[in-house]
Design an enzyme around this catalytic site. Structure first.
Site, PDB file in Angstrom:
ATOM      1  N   SER A 127       0.827  -1.131   0.178  1.00 58.46           N
ATOM      2  CA  SER A 127      -0.100   0.054  -0.197  1.00 58.46           C
ATOM      3  C   SER A 127       1.109   1.199   0.032  1.00 58.46           C
ATOM      4  O   SER A 127       1.918   1.230   0.274  1.00 58.46           O
ATOM      5  CB  SER A 127      -0.936   0.101   1.112  1.00 58.46           C
ATOM      6  N   TYR A 140      -2.864  -1.520  10.183  1.00 54.66           N
ATOM      7  CA  TYR A 140      -2.623  -1.481   8.847  1.00 54.66           C
ATOM      8  C   TYR A 140      -1.364  -1.344   8.184  1.00 54.66           C
ATOM      9  O   TYR A 140      -0.869  -2.204   7.412  1.00 54.66           O
ATOM     10  CB  TYR A 140      -3.887  -0.377   8.125  1.00 54.66           C
TER      11      TYR A 140
END
Length: 263
Positions: A127, A140
């Site tokens: 990401s 995350y």
């Protein structure tokens, strides 16, 4: 994003083995991919990528059914909004099992089959949040930074082995998918000035790149055997900010977060 990758690959004439924990979503993806190319074979399996044994069984099943495996896209992901201090450990474990261990399981399960094909590629989704950090999403980041390190090390090993297999690490910015709406949001983020009742809606405004655009960018990077691919203009811009201000970028990110979630 996984659905659009399947549709794009179908258009290229690739046979597909699709998995998802959501059976109805999986059936819809299969139908759309088949519409894109009626001549390809598509197999499907309901799968929780956190289940290591199930992932390995699926890899072997895929190799038997399709004869060989050339590409694996480890793309499953979930979100969690919580402060570090008050984060429930079960939520942290849930996210890591999918976002990080799912990548490990998929890579290890399919790597022998990719090597056997003589021409394989591992595509792991990290990401933009695997390149920089923001408040309220520490779990995350932990998973995505780990996915980045795992995949970069894997790429180096594969290059040294000269085994016909390579790897690409994908760093998407804000992609228009359902990940934000499906994320777990803890009330404790109110301590950061973020209203948990409206946070998903406000965060979704930062999703600027379509899943179709993302899939095209990813597949082009795979064709070019790139080590890393940034997806979306926001990923490109914020990666530059992090590189220019490696120690101070957090101040900029905090300002952007406050602006995003202000009343």
């Amino acid at each position: 994003m996984g659905r659009q990758l399947a549709i794009q690959l179908a258009g290229y004439g690739c046979h597909l083995a699709l998995s998802d924990v959501n059976e109805s979503g999986l059936a819809e993806t299969r139908s759309l991919a088949q519409q894109a190319n009626r001549s390809i074979r598509i197999s499907v399996r309901k799968l929780d990528v956190a289940d290591r044994e199930a992932v390995f069984a699926w890899a072997d099943e895929t190799a038997r059914e399709h004869g060989k495996v050339n590409l694996i896209f480890n793309n499953a992901g979930v979100g969690l909004s919580s402060t570090v201090e008050a984060m429930k450990i079960e939520d942290f474990i849930w996210l890591m099992n999918i976002n990080f261990w799912g990548i490990v399981h998929g890579t290890q399960a399919f790597l022998p089959h990719l090597k056997a094909s003589g021409d394989g590629h591992v595509v792991n989704t990290s990401s933009l949040f695997g390149l920089l950090a923001a408040p309220g999403t520490s779990a995350y980041h932990a998973a995505k930074f780990a996915a980045r390190g795992f995949t970069e090390s894997l790429r180096q090993e594969l290059d040294m082995m000269k085994c016909g297999v390579s790897a690409t690490c994908v760093h998407p910015g804000g992609i228009k998918t359902a990940i934000a709406q499906n994320a777990r949001t803890d009330e404790n983020i109110a301590a950061l000035g973020i209203d948990p009742r409206t946070s998903k809606e406000k965060f979704s405004k930062n999703l600027v790149t379509s899943a179709e655009q993302a899939s095209v960018t990813i597949l082009e990077a795979v064709k070019r055997n790139k080590r890393r691919v940034l997806v979306g203009w926001d990923a490109i811009v914020l990666d530059k900010v992090q590189r220019l201000f490696p120690a101070a970028y957090g101040v900029i990110i905090s300002m952007l977060v406050r602006r995003t979630y202000k009343d």
